[in-house]
Write an enzyme that holds these catalytic residues in place. Structure first.
Site, PDB file in Angstrom:
ATOM      1  N   HIS A 111     -32.805  38.778  14.490  1.00  0.00           N
ATOM      2  CA  HIS A 111     -33.787  39.355  15.212  1.00  0.00           C
ATOM      3  C   HIS A 111     -33.304  39.880  16.505  1.00  0.00           C
ATOM      4  O   HIS A 111     -34.222  40.759  17.069  1.00  0.00           O
ATOM      5  CB  HIS A 111     -35.074  38.493  15.306  1.00  0.00           C
ATOM      6  CG  HIS A 111     -35.726  38.000  14.074  1.00  0.00           C
ATOM      7  ND1 HIS A 111     -36.373  39.036  12.976  1.00  0.00           N
ATOM      8  CD2 HIS A 111     -35.550  36.944  13.232  1.00  0.00           C
ATOM      9  CE1 HIS A 111     -36.728  38.216  12.011  1.00  0.00           C
ATOM     10  NE2 HIS A 111     -36.162  37.018  12.097  1.00  0.00           N
ATOM     11  N   TYR A 134     -38.981  36.996  20.417  1.00  0.00           N
ATOM     12  CA  TYR A 134     -38.171  36.107  19.832  1.00  0.00           C
ATOM     13  C   TYR A 134     -36.663  36.907  19.731  1.00  0.00           C
ATOM     14  O   TYR A 134     -35.770  36.046  20.078  1.00  0.00           O
ATOM     15  CB  TYR A 134     -38.543  35.382  18.295  1.00  0.00           C
ATOM     16  CG  TYR A 134     -37.439  34.539  17.902  1.00  0.00           C
ATOM     17  CD1 TYR A 134     -37.256  33.320  17.945  1.00  0.00           C
ATOM     18  CD2 TYR A 134     -36.710  35.186  16.697  1.00  0.00           C
ATOM     19  CE1 TYR A 134     -36.311  32.809  17.664  1.00  0.00           C
ATOM     20  CE2 TYR A 134     -35.848  34.522  15.994  1.00  0.00           C
ATOM     21  CZ  TYR A 134     -35.694  33.021  16.471  1.00  0.00           C
ATOM     22  OH  TYR A 134     -34.877  32.167  15.730  1.00  0.00           O
ATOM     23  N   CYS A 164     -31.673  31.251   6.203  1.00  0.00           N
ATOM     24  CA  CYS A 164     -31.171  30.236   5.625  1.00  0.00           C
ATOM     25  C   CYS A 164     -32.386  29.429   4.917  1.00  0.00           C
ATOM     26  O   CYS A 164     -32.817  28.540   5.533  1.00  0.00           O
ATOM     27  CB  CYS A 164     -30.379  29.374   6.646  1.00  0.00           C
ATOM     28  SG  CYS A 164     -29.566  27.653   5.849  1.00  0.00           S
ATOM     29  N   ARG A 171     -35.028  40.848  -0.187  1.00  0.00           N
ATOM     30  CA  ARG A 171     -34.466  40.968   1.033  1.00  0.00           C
ATOM     31  C   ARG A 171     -33.539  39.883   1.264  1.00  0.00           C
ATOM     32  O   ARG A 171     -32.424  40.061   1.728  1.00  0.00           O
ATOM     33  CB  ARG A 171     -35.483  40.914   2.181  1.00  0.00           C
ATOM     34  CG  ARG A 171     -34.781  40.727   3.719  1.00  0.00           C
ATOM     35  CD  ARG A 171     -35.998  40.825   4.745  1.00  0.00           C
ATOM     36  NE  ARG A 171     -35.177  40.672   6.182  1.00  0.00           N
ATOM     37  CZ  ARG A 171     -34.995  39.622   6.649  1.00  0.00           C
ATOM     38  NH1 ARG A 171     -35.595  38.369   6.350  1.00  0.00           N
ATOM     39  NH2 ARG A 171     -34.638  39.549   8.162  1.00  0.00           N
TER      40      ARG A 171
END
Length: 273
Positions: A111, A134, A164, A171
């Site tokens: 991100h 974030y 993870c 995606r």
């Protein structure tokens, strides 16, 4: 054998790392704002709020290296994310400087560059392009790590973890980081003789991987698992994607379309492996 301190020890990803870290350390210091139970003989728990510098410093005292996985692991309002993610990162790096700890392994995130289009293959030197507060906190910590390396000699490896979790959507066929490869990634970051301030993407050896780790090859990370194993099942259940949906178009997925401060994980179907 070293003493490893791990922040965010009550979190899911840190939980995957506890046993492997125990196998290579004389002692593992686990710290989190939440209490931990069922400690192994060479584990020690020290409660600490990342936003409290003195508590962080006390929690890391005696460590040789820090695996920093503590933070709010989702998009959140600015006033909520500021303390643990921004101030917390500064507190970890400053505590390491004052305590003489010379290396930090940091759980960064895709991100930090989540607003790049998925059709653009991005490398470890791609400029920041966050998709959220974030993601911005990950950009901050990566820049903080470079500043403390260049000014104070503290090495750091920033793991831009993609996803993870169980492979259950299109995606994730490119973004998946298996637990085994996560462990290897952290171990290589600990073992590499010289890392400076490095960035590496946390992804497995997926056929559809959309990022490039060529610039971090010196770490020796060679992922083994491949999400293509799950491709037939994923495509059998795949709904027709909307090509105008920002979540489909950007590396950051749903974080690219949620409003600032609005949870991205609330729109995701995250399943632990």
């Amino acid at each position: 054998m070293t003493v490893i301190a791990m922040t965010g020890a009550a979190g899911r990803l840190a939980g995957y790392l506890r046993e492997p870290m125990l196998a290579r350390a004389s002692k593992v210091i686990l710290t989190d704002i939440a209490e931990l139970e069922s400690l192994q003989p060479n584990e020690e728990f020290r409660a600490a709020d990342l936003a409290d510098f003195e508590a962080v410093k006390a929690a890391l005292d005696g460590a040789d290296v820090v695996v920093h996985f503590g933070a709010i692991a989702d998009e959140a309002p600015w006033d909520e994310i500021w303390g643990p993610n921004f101030v917390g990162a500064r507190n970890v790096w400053e505590a390491c400087y004052q305590l003489g700890i010379k290396r930090i392994i940091y759980a960064s995130s895709i991100h930090a560059v989540g607003m790049y289009p998925r059709t653009q293959r991005i490398g470890v030197d791609t400029p920041h392009h966050p998709d959220s507060f974030y993601g911005l906190s990950k950009c901050f910590a990566e820049n903080l790590g470079r500043l403390y390396w260049e000014k104070r000699g503290i090495e750091s490896v920033h793991l831009r973890i993609y996803s993870c979790a169980a492979v259950n959507n299109e995606r994730s066929l490119g973004s998946w980081l298996s637990v085994k490869d996560l462990v290897q990634l952290v171990e290589k970051s600990l073992d590499c003789p010289i890392v400076g301030c490095s960035i590496i993407y946390g992804v497995s050896n997926n056929d559809r991987v959309p990022v490039d780790n060529e610039g971090a090859r010196f770490l020796g990370y060679q992922p083994n698992d491949n999400a293509e194993t799950f491709a037939a099942e994923v495509f059998a259940n795949l709904k027709t994607p909307d090509p105008s949906d920002p979540a489909q178009l950007h590396h950051g997925g749903v974080f690219a379309k949620t409003d600032l401060g609005q949870s991205g994980q609330a729109l995701m179907d995250i399943k632990a492996e």
